[in-house]
Design a protein around this motif. Structure first.
Motif, short mmCIF file in Angstrom:
data_model
loop_
_atom_site.label_atom_id
_atom_site.label_comp_id
_atom_site.label_asym_id
_atom_site.label_seq_id
_atom_site.Cartn_x
_atom_site.Cartn_y
_atom_site.Cartn_z
N SER A 101 0.78 -1.22 0.00
CA SER A 101 0.00 0.00 0.00
C SER A 101 0.82 1.28 0.00
O SER A 101 0.26 2.36 -0.09
CB SER A 101 -0.92 0.01 1.22
OG SER A 101 -0.15 0.05 2.40
N GLY A 102 2.13 1.17 0.09
CA GLY A 102 2.92 2.39 0.20
C GLY A 102 4.18 2.38 -0.64
O GLY A 102 4.62 1.34 -1.12
N ALA A 103 4.71 3.60 -0.82
CA ALA A 103 5.99 3.73 -1.52
C ALA A 103 7.12 3.15 -0.65
O ALA A 103 7.03 3.15 0.57
CB ALA A 103 6.28 5.19 -1.84
N MET A 104 8.16 2.67 -1.31
CA MET A 104 9.30 2.10 -0.62
C MET A 104 10.58 2.75 -1.14
O MET A 104 10.68 3.12 -2.31
CB MET A 104 9.38 0.59 -0.88
CG MET A 104 8.22 -0.19 -0.32
SD MET A 104 8.18 -0.23 1.48
CE MET A 104 9.70 -1.13 1.82
N GLY A 105 11.55 2.85 -0.26
CA GLY A 105 12.80 3.50 -0.65
C GLY A 105 14.02 2.71 -0.23
O GLY A 105 13.96 1.87 0.67
N TRP A 106 15.10 2.98 -0.92
CA TRP A 106 16.43 2.49 -0.55
C TRP A 106 17.29 3.69 -0.18
O TRP A 106 17.28 4.71 -0.88
CB TRP A 106 17.09 1.73 -1.70
CG TRP A 106 16.56 0.34 -1.92
CD1 TRP A 106 15.61 -0.04 -2.83
CD2 TRP A 106 16.96 -0.85 -1.23
NE1 TRP A 106 15.40 -1.39 -2.74
CE2 TRP A 106 16.21 -1.91 -1.78
CE3 TRP A 106 17.86 -1.13 -0.22
CZ2 TRP A 106 16.35 -3.23 -1.33
CZ3 TRP A 106 18.00 -2.43 0.22
CH2 TRP A 106 17.24 -3.47 -0.33
#
Length: 124
Positions: free
Chosen positions: A31-36
């Motif tokens: 349901s959400g954005a993900m980051g590295w």
């Protein structure tokens, strides 16, 4: 709170490739954005890449644009970071995180549920 586990780090020669994985403990992952992000020794943690919940939108730091590719498989609750043409200056601990509030996609304060990190070392 979703738990994230990174894997895939290691030692690679300059010019080589690695693919990092980040697996979430919950289905709410989709349901959400993900980051590295990454953190070099004695440096602040810095943004690397972000992918939207639908995977339609990606965003990269200038330093990795054209070399790194972020992707996700929501069925597997996993986000990936494919790193090509690695350079010694890419050496860092790499972390994944979930974007938990609006605002800048590169601001570390807008992310949570940090994983434990995975070490990437690029030799010259």
């Amino acid at each position: 709170q979703v738990q994230l586990v990174e894997s895939g780090g290691g030692l690679v020669q300059a010019g080589g490739s690695l693919k990092l994985s980040c697996t979430a403990s919950e289905r709410t992952f989709s349901s959400g954005a993900m980051g590295w992000f990454r953190q070099l020794p004695r440096k602040e943690r810095e943004f690397v890449a972000l992918i939207s919940a639908s995977a339609r939108t990606t965003y990269y730091a200038d330093s990795v644009k054209g070399r790194f590719t972020i992707s996700r498989d929501n069925a597997k609750n996993t986000v990936y970071l494919l790193m090509n043409s690695l350079k010694p200056e890419d050496t860092a601990v790499y972390y994944c995180a979930a974007k938990i509030r609006g605002g800048s996609n590169t601001d570390i304060n807008n992310f949570g549920s940090w994983g434990q990190g995975t070490q990437v070392t690029v030799s010259s």
